[in-house]
Design a protein around this motif. Structure first.
Motif, short mmCIF file in Angstrom:
data_model
loop_
_atom_site.label_atom_id
_atom_site.label_comp_id
_atom_site.label_asym_id
_atom_site.label_seq_id
_atom_site.Cartn_x
_atom_site.Cartn_y
_atom_site.Cartn_z
N ARG A 278 0.83 -1.22 0.00
CA ARG A 278 0.00 0.00 0.00
C ARG A 278 0.85 1.26 0.00
NH1 ARG A 278 -5.02 -0.57 -0.97
NH2 ARG A 278 -5.60 1.23 0.25
N ARG A 279 2.03 1.21 -0.60
CA ARG A 279 2.89 2.39 -0.71
C ARG A 279 2.47 3.22 -1.91
NH1 ARG A 279 8.83 -0.30 0.16
NH2 ARG A 279 8.55 -0.80 2.35
N SER A 280 2.68 4.52 -1.81
CA SER A 280 2.39 5.44 -2.90
C SER A 280 3.68 6.16 -3.28
CB SER A 280 1.35 6.46 -2.47
OG SER A 280 0.16 5.81 -2.09
N THR A 281 3.77 6.52 -4.55
CA THR A 281 4.93 7.25 -5.03
C THR A 281 4.46 8.59 -5.56
OG1 THR A 281 6.00 5.19 -5.66
CG2 THR A 281 6.89 7.19 -6.61
N THR A 282 5.10 9.66 -5.11
CA THR A 282 4.80 11.00 -5.60
C THR A 282 6.10 11.69 -5.96
OG1 THR A 282 4.90 11.94 -3.37
CG2 THR A 282 2.74 11.23 -4.16
N GLY A 283 6.00 12.70 -6.79
CA GLY A 283 7.19 13.44 -7.15
C GLY A 283 6.86 14.71 -7.90
N TYR A 284 7.82 15.61 -7.94
CA TYR A 284 7.67 16.84 -8.70
C TYR A 284 9.02 17.29 -9.22
CZ TYR A 284 9.54 19.51 -4.75
OH TYR A 284 10.35 19.99 -3.75
N CYS A 285 8.99 18.15 -10.23
CA CYS A 285 10.19 18.76 -10.78
C CYS A 285 9.83 20.18 -11.21
CB CYS A 285 10.72 17.95 -11.96
SG CYS A 285 12.34 18.49 -12.52
N THR A 286 10.65 21.13 -10.83
CA THR A 286 10.42 22.53 -11.16
C THR A 286 11.56 23.01 -12.06
OG1 THR A 286 9.45 22.81 -8.97
CG2 THR A 286 9.94 24.80 -10.20
N PHE A 287 11.20 23.73 -13.12
CA PHE A 287 12.18 24.23 -14.08
C PHE A 287 12.09 25.74 -14.17
CE2 PHE A 287 11.39 19.93 -15.39
CZ PHE A 287 12.58 19.47 -15.90
N LEU A 288 13.22 26.40 -14.31
CA LEU A 288 13.30 27.81 -14.67
C LEU A 288 13.82 27.82 -16.09
CD1 LEU A 288 12.93 30.74 -13.83
CD2 LEU A 288 15.29 30.73 -13.03
N GLY A 289 12.92 28.06 -17.05
CA GLY A 289 13.26 27.88 -18.45
C GLY A 289 13.50 26.40 -18.69
N GLY A 290 14.66 26.07 -19.22
CA GLY A 290 14.99 24.67 -19.46
C GLY A 290 15.85 24.05 -18.37
N ASN A 291 16.09 24.79 -17.29
CA ASN A 291 16.98 24.32 -16.22
C ASN A 291 16.20 23.80 -15.02
OD1 ASN A 291 19.37 25.12 -17.61
ND2 ASN A 291 19.01 27.22 -16.97
N PRO A 292 16.47 22.57 -14.58
CA PRO A 292 15.81 22.07 -13.36
C PRO A 292 16.35 22.82 -12.14
CG PRO A 292 17.47 20.52 -14.09
CD PRO A 292 17.41 21.61 -15.12
N ILE A 293 15.44 23.29 -11.28
CA ILE A 293 15.90 24.02 -10.09
C ILE A 293 15.49 23.32 -8.79
CG2 ILE A 293 16.10 26.26 -11.20
CD1 ILE A 293 13.35 26.98 -10.03
N SER A 294 14.51 22.44 -8.83
CA SER A 294 14.17 21.64 -7.65
C SER A 294 13.40 20.40 -8.10
CB SER A 294 13.36 22.44 -6.64
OG SER A 294 12.07 22.71 -7.13
N TRP A 295 13.53 19.35 -7.30
CA TRP A 295 12.84 18.11 -7.60
C TRP A 295 12.73 17.28 -6.34
CZ3 TRP A 295 17.61 19.52 -9.28
CH2 TRP A 295 18.68 18.82 -8.75
N CYS A 296 11.80 16.35 -6.36
CA CYS A 296 11.61 15.47 -5.22
C CYS A 296 10.85 14.24 -5.70
CB CYS A 296 10.80 16.19 -4.12
SG CYS A 296 10.45 15.16 -2.70
N ALA A 297 11.20 13.11 -5.14
CA ALA A 297 10.47 11.88 -5.38
C ALA A 297 10.48 11.09 -4.08
CB ALA A 297 11.12 11.06 -6.50
N GLU A 298 9.33 10.59 -3.69
CA GLU A 298 9.29 9.84 -2.45
C GLU A 298 8.22 8.75 -2.50
OE1 GLU A 298 8.40 12.41 0.82
OE2 GLU A 298 6.64 13.24 -0.13
N THR A 299 8.45 7.75 -1.71
CA THR A 299 7.49 6.65 -1.54
C THR A 299 7.01 6.71 -0.10
OG1 THR A 299 8.67 5.32 -3.14
CG2 THR A 299 7.18 4.17 -1.67
N THR A 300 5.70 6.70 0.07
CA THR A 300 5.13 6.78 1.41
C THR A 300 4.19 5.60 1.65
OG1 THR A 300 3.31 8.14 0.60
CG2 THR A 300 5.23 9.30 1.45
N HIS A 301 3.96 5.33 2.92
CA HIS A 301 3.02 4.28 3.28
C HIS A 301 1.61 4.87 3.33
CE1 HIS A 301 5.93 1.19 4.29
NE2 HIS A 301 6.68 2.15 4.79
#
Length: 136
Positions: A109-132
């Motif tokens: 019953r784990r879930s996976t979520t994530g995001y990625c933020t770009f300024l133009g074509g450059n990635p500036i933040s990201w996260c990926a996690e698995t939670t119960h």
């Protein structure tokens, strides 16, 4: 290190400090290498764990710690084209993407979520996690 064998991982899976606890004669060499690797982690997140691990021994590095740093360098040499690439000729438009896979693991019953933020074509933040998930 030009003729050294390339490595497929920056550190061994279960890194153990060996029996060679001989202190380095010139710890400033070790400090310089680890410091340079710290800067490299800005564009090479795959090195973050390994470089953080060896940086914990800055106060009294040994020959074994230097061998770990050399292994990281051998990995970098073999993966020189890997990493985040930043360009200066891009727009200042902000983009964000996210995704979620709710209960992607039916057994646990784990879930996976994530995001990625770009300024133009450059990635500036990201996260990926698995939670119960909460039990039903």
């Amino acid at each position: 290190m030009v003729d050294y064998k390339l490595m497929s991982t920056p550190l061994e899976a279960k890194t153990k400090i060996g029996s060679n606890n001989t202190p380095l004669d010139a710890p400033s060499y070790f400090h310089g290498l680890v410091g340079a690797l710290q800067y490299l982690t800005l564009t090479r997140p795959d090195l973050s764990y390994s470089v953080n691990y060896v940086s914990q021994f800055m106060h009294s590095p040994t020959i074994m710690h230097l061998k770990m740093v050399r292994r990281i360098l051998r990995y970098v040499k073999g993966t020189i084209d890997v990493g985040l690439h930043f360009t200066s000729n891009t727009t200042l438009d902000l983009f964000a993407f996210s995704d979620a896979d709710w209960v992607g693991f039916p057994t646990t019953r784990r879930s996976t979520t994530g995001y990625c933020t770009f300024l133009g074509g450059n990635p500036i933040s990201w996260c990926a996690e698995t939670t119960h998930s909460l039990p039903l």
